[in-house]
Design a protein around this motif. Sequence first.
Motif, PDB file in Angstrom:
ATOM      1  N   SER A  58       0.867  -0.935  -0.069  1.00 13.08           N
ATOM      2  CA  SER A  58       0.021  -0.157  -0.180  1.00 13.08           C
ATOM      3  C   SER A  58       0.855   1.281  -0.038  1.00 13.08           C
ATOM      4  O   SER A  58       0.632   2.208  -0.736  1.00 13.08           O
ATOM      5  CB  SER A  58      -0.912   0.064   1.272  1.00 13.08           C
ATOM      6  OG  SER A  58      -2.055  -1.077   1.245  1.00 13.08           O
ATOM      7  N   ASN A  59       1.849   1.271   0.809  1.00 13.20           N
ATOM      8  CA  ASN A  59       2.637   2.550   1.064  1.00 13.20           C
ATOM      9  C   ASN A  59       3.516   2.620  -0.425  1.00 13.20           C
ATOM     10  O   ASN A  59       3.618   3.739  -0.884  1.00 13.20           O
ATOM     11  CB  ASN A  59       3.717   2.343   2.232  1.00 13.20           C
ATOM     12  CG  ASN A  59       3.065   2.391   3.185  1.00 13.20           C
ATOM     13  OD1 ASN A  59       2.101   3.015   3.550  1.00 13.20           O
ATOM     14  ND2 ASN A  59       3.680   1.748   4.342  1.00 13.20           N
ATOM     15  N   GLU A  60       3.938   1.577  -1.017  1.00 14.62           N
ATOM     16  CA  GLU A  60       4.704   1.839  -2.255  1.00 14.62           C
ATOM     17  C   GLU A  60       3.781   2.227  -3.431  1.00 14.62           C
ATOM     18  O   GLU A  60       4.185   3.098  -4.142  1.00 14.62           O
ATOM     19  CB  GLU A  60       5.559   0.524  -2.565  1.00 14.62           C
ATOM     20  CG  GLU A  60       6.453   0.610  -3.923  1.00 14.62           C
ATOM     21  CD  GLU A  60       7.297   1.608  -3.726  1.00 14.62           C
ATOM     22  OE1 GLU A  60       7.881   2.228  -4.759  1.00 14.62           O
ATOM     23  OE2 GLU A  60       7.931   1.722  -2.679  1.00 14.62           O
ATOM     24  N   THR A  61       2.522   1.546  -3.401  1.00 13.28           N
ATOM     25  CA  THR A  61       1.612   2.058  -4.336  1.00 13.28           C
ATOM     26  C   THR A  61       1.131   3.341  -4.228  1.00 13.28           C
ATOM     27  O   THR A  61       1.235   4.130  -5.311  1.00 13.28           O
ATOM     28  CB  THR A  61       0.322   0.989  -4.436  1.00 13.28           C
ATOM     29  OG1 THR A  61       0.697  -0.242  -4.577  1.00 13.28           O
ATOM     30  CG2 THR A  61      -0.723   1.458  -5.318  1.00 13.28           C
ATOM     31  N   ILE A  62       1.030   3.792  -3.186  1.00 14.75           N
ATOM     32  CA  ILE A  62       0.580   5.386  -3.001  1.00 14.75           C
ATOM     33  C   ILE A  62       1.696   6.369  -3.311  1.00 14.75           C
ATOM     34  O   ILE A  62       1.682   7.263  -4.121  1.00 14.75           O
ATOM     35  CB  ILE A  62       0.373   5.652  -1.410  1.00 14.75           C
ATOM     36  CG1 ILE A  62      -0.958   4.872  -1.089  1.00 14.75           C
ATOM     37  CG2 ILE A  62       0.485   7.022  -1.231  1.00 14.75           C
ATOM     38  CD1 ILE A  62      -1.055   4.730   0.133  1.00 14.75           C
ATOM     39  N   ALA A  63       3.112   5.812  -3.009  1.00 10.62           N
ATOM     40  CA  ALA A  63       4.173   6.618  -3.218  1.00 10.62           C
ATOM     41  C   ALA A  63       4.482   6.869  -4.931  1.00 10.62           C
ATOM     42  O   ALA A  63       4.420   7.691  -5.539  1.00 10.62           O
ATOM     43  CB  ALA A  63       5.724   6.191  -2.689  1.00 10.62           C
ATOM     44  N   VAL A  64       4.158   5.630  -5.740  1.00 13.70           N
ATOM     45  CA  VAL A  64       4.359   5.492  -7.157  1.00 13.70           C
ATOM     46  C   VAL A  64       3.326   6.494  -7.725  1.00 13.70           C
ATOM     47  O   VAL A  64       3.332   7.117  -8.935  1.00 13.70           O
ATOM     48  CB  VAL A  64       4.205   4.112  -7.695  1.00 13.70           C
ATOM     49  CG1 VAL A  64       3.833   3.929  -9.156  1.00 13.70           C
ATOM     50  CG2 VAL A  64       5.267   3.411  -7.149  1.00 13.70           C
ATOM     51  N   LEU A  65       1.958   6.272  -7.287  1.00 15.42           N
ATOM     52  CA  LEU A  65       0.824   7.097  -7.761  1.00 15.42           C
ATOM     53  C   LEU A  65       1.060   8.601  -7.534  1.00 15.42           C
ATOM     54  O   LEU A  65       0.668   9.381  -8.564  1.00 15.42           O
ATOM     55  CB  LEU A  65      -0.628   6.666  -7.046  1.00 15.42           C
ATOM     56  CG  LEU A  65      -0.928   5.189  -7.415  1.00 15.42           C
ATOM     57  CD1 LEU A  65      -2.248   4.595  -6.605  1.00 15.42           C
ATOM     58  CD2 LEU A  65      -1.367   5.239  -9.164  1.00 15.42           C
TER      59      LEU A  65
END
Length: 71
Positions: A58-65
């Motif tokens: 979740s954290n990585e997905t948010i950062a990428v988005l």
Amino acid sequence: MDWPAALGTRLIEDGQRRGEVREGPVDRLAMPLTAALQGLTALALSGALSTERIEEGSNETIAVLLRGYAP
């Protein structure tokens, strides 16, 4: 409109109003966000990810988005 798409649209609209999301057609910009949220949810609900992996993902997905949506 189903709830995941509506949530993605609202998040993009709010971000555009605050100047945190680049301008563009909300429905197009919301598609990757909605897909990512639905994918993470499906993985979490299926048991395919541990609690730790869900948080990391979740954290990585948010950062990428956030990088992709930046103005």
